[in-house]
Design a protein around this motif. Structure first.
Motif, PDB file in Angstrom:
ATOM      1  N   UNK A 153     -11.871   1.332  -7.006  1.00 64.34           N
ATOM      2  CA  UNK A 153     -11.004   1.007  -8.135  1.00 64.34           C
ATOM      3  C   UNK A 153      -9.692   1.761  -8.137  1.00 64.34           C
ATOM      4  N   UNK A 154      -9.538   2.736  -7.282  1.00 62.21           N
ATOM      5  CA  UNK A 154      -8.290   3.505  -7.224  1.00 62.21           C
ATOM      6  C   UNK A 154      -7.212   2.686  -6.521  1.00 62.21           C
ATOM      7  N   UNK A 155      -5.958   2.897  -6.936  1.00 58.59           N
ATOM      8  CA  UNK A 155      -4.840   2.210  -6.305  1.00 58.59           C
ATOM      9  C   UNK A 155      -3.803   3.214  -5.834  1.00 58.59           C
ATOM     10  N   UNK A 156      -3.124   2.846  -4.764  1.00 61.56           N
ATOM     11  CA  UNK A 156      -2.055   3.680  -4.213  1.00 61.56           C
ATOM     12  C   UNK A 156      -0.866   2.764  -3.958  1.00 61.56           C
ATOM     13  N   UNK A 157       0.257   3.075  -4.634  1.00 63.00           N
ATOM     14  CA  UNK A 157       1.494   2.330  -4.419  1.00 63.00           C
ATOM     15  C   UNK A 157       2.158   2.892  -3.170  1.00 63.00           C
ATOM     16  N   UNK A 158       2.223   2.103  -2.120  1.00 60.89           N
ATOM     17  CA  UNK A 158       2.745   2.592  -0.846  1.00 60.89           C
ATOM     18  C   UNK A 158       4.261   2.700  -0.826  1.00 60.89           C
ATOM     19  N   UNK A 159       4.948   1.999  -1.731  1.00 56.66           N
ATOM     20  CA  UNK A 159       6.405   2.104  -1.790  1.00 56.66           C
ATOM     21  C   UNK A 159       6.831   3.351  -2.560  1.00 56.66           C
ATOM     22  N   UNK A 160       5.976   3.845  -3.443  1.00 57.21           N
ATOM     23  CA  UNK A 160       6.190   5.093  -4.182  1.00 57.21           C
ATOM     24  C   UNK A 160       4.909   5.905  -4.084  1.00 57.21           C
ATOM     25  N   UNK A 161       4.624   6.470  -2.901  1.00 55.29           N
ATOM     26  CA  UNK A 161       3.327   7.124  -2.710  1.00 55.29           C
ATOM     27  C   UNK A 161       3.163   8.349  -3.601  1.00 55.29           C
ATOM     28  N   UNK A 162       1.948   8.561  -4.091  1.00 51.63           N
ATOM     29  CA  UNK A 162       1.673   9.728  -4.930  1.00 51.63           C
ATOM     30  C   UNK A 162       1.603  10.993  -4.080  1.00 51.63           C
ATOM     31  N   UNK A 163       1.691  12.119  -4.766  1.00 49.58           N
ATOM     32  CA  UNK A 163       1.493  13.394  -4.073  1.00 49.58           C
ATOM     33  C   UNK A 163       0.031  13.481  -3.662  1.00 49.58           C
ATOM     34  N   UNK A 164      -0.275  14.310  -2.713  1.00 50.44           N
ATOM     35  CA  UNK A 164      -1.645  14.441  -2.214  1.00 50.44           C
ATOM     36  C   UNK A 164      -2.607  14.764  -3.348  1.00 50.44           C
ATOM     37  N   UNK A 165      -3.783  14.156  -3.303  1.00 52.27           N
ATOM     38  CA  UNK A 165      -4.900  14.359  -4.231  1.00 52.27           C
ATOM     39  C   UNK A 165      -4.662  13.817  -5.640  1.00 52.27           C
ATOM     40  N   UNK A 166      -3.632  12.996  -5.903  1.00 53.84           N
ATOM     41  CA  UNK A 166      -3.507  12.360  -7.206  1.00 53.84           C
ATOM     42  C   UNK A 166      -3.456  10.855  -6.996  1.00 53.84           C
TER      43      UNK A 166
END
Length: 171
Positions: A153-166
């Motif tokens: 269920x987690x999502x990661x926006x690859x155009x605005x990647x989050x900092x590590x571990x968030x």
């Protein structure tokens, strides 16, 4: 100029009786032709193999065209360039699977390409949702959206990647 008239076919298959094929002539007379059951079985097997081979070839060629497309390459390159996404998937090794051709999330026309790419790593898997547009002047595709949605269920926006571990939990 001569005028051609359409005429019905000379014979029409009207049924099968045992190992006979019954043909009805246009004059109403019946002609009988004997075909052995083994020949009919061979014809059915040949037709099935030929049709299956054609469908398999078409599926392979369509998948190959997707993988070689610029919008697919841009999306997978963006995924591979995001260390947070790669770490979360457990990649390398990263497996990029075939697109589901019947999935309604996959839409492609002359100027836009919206695709859902299944991906897996050694830890988990998910879908890479992408949207690309084509510049009609240069005929080049540009990536407008690239979001990795993991099975958890987690999502990661690859155009605005989050900092590590968030990780964001909404799409």
């Amino acid at each position: 100029m001569p005028v051609y008239k359409w005429s019905p076919p000379a014979t029409v298959v009207t049924g099968c009786k045992g190992s006979r094929v019954v043909l009805t002539l246009t004059q109403g007379k019946e002609a009988k032709m004997r075909i052995s059951t083994s020949h009919l079985q061979q014809l059915a097997i040949f037709t099935t193999v030929l049709t299956g081979g054609g469908i398999g070839t078409m599926y392979y060629l369509m998948q190959k065209k997707f993988v070689e497309s610029e919008y697919h390459k841009l999306a997978t390159q963006k995924l591979k360039a995001c260390p947070v996404a790669m770490e979360r998937l457990g990649a390398p090794p990263l497996k990029i699977h075939n697109i589901h051709l019947t999935d309604r999330d996959n839409r492609i026309d002359q100027s836009t390409a919206q695709i859902k790419i299944p991906v897996t790593g050694s830890h988990t898997g998910g879908y890479l949702y992408t949207c690309s547009t084509r510049d009609l002047d240069t005929n080049r595709w540009s990536l407008k959206q690239a979001v990795l949605k993991l099975k958890e269920g987690q999502t990661i926006d690859l155009l605005n990647p989050p900092a590590a571990q968030s990780f964001d939990t909404e799409l």
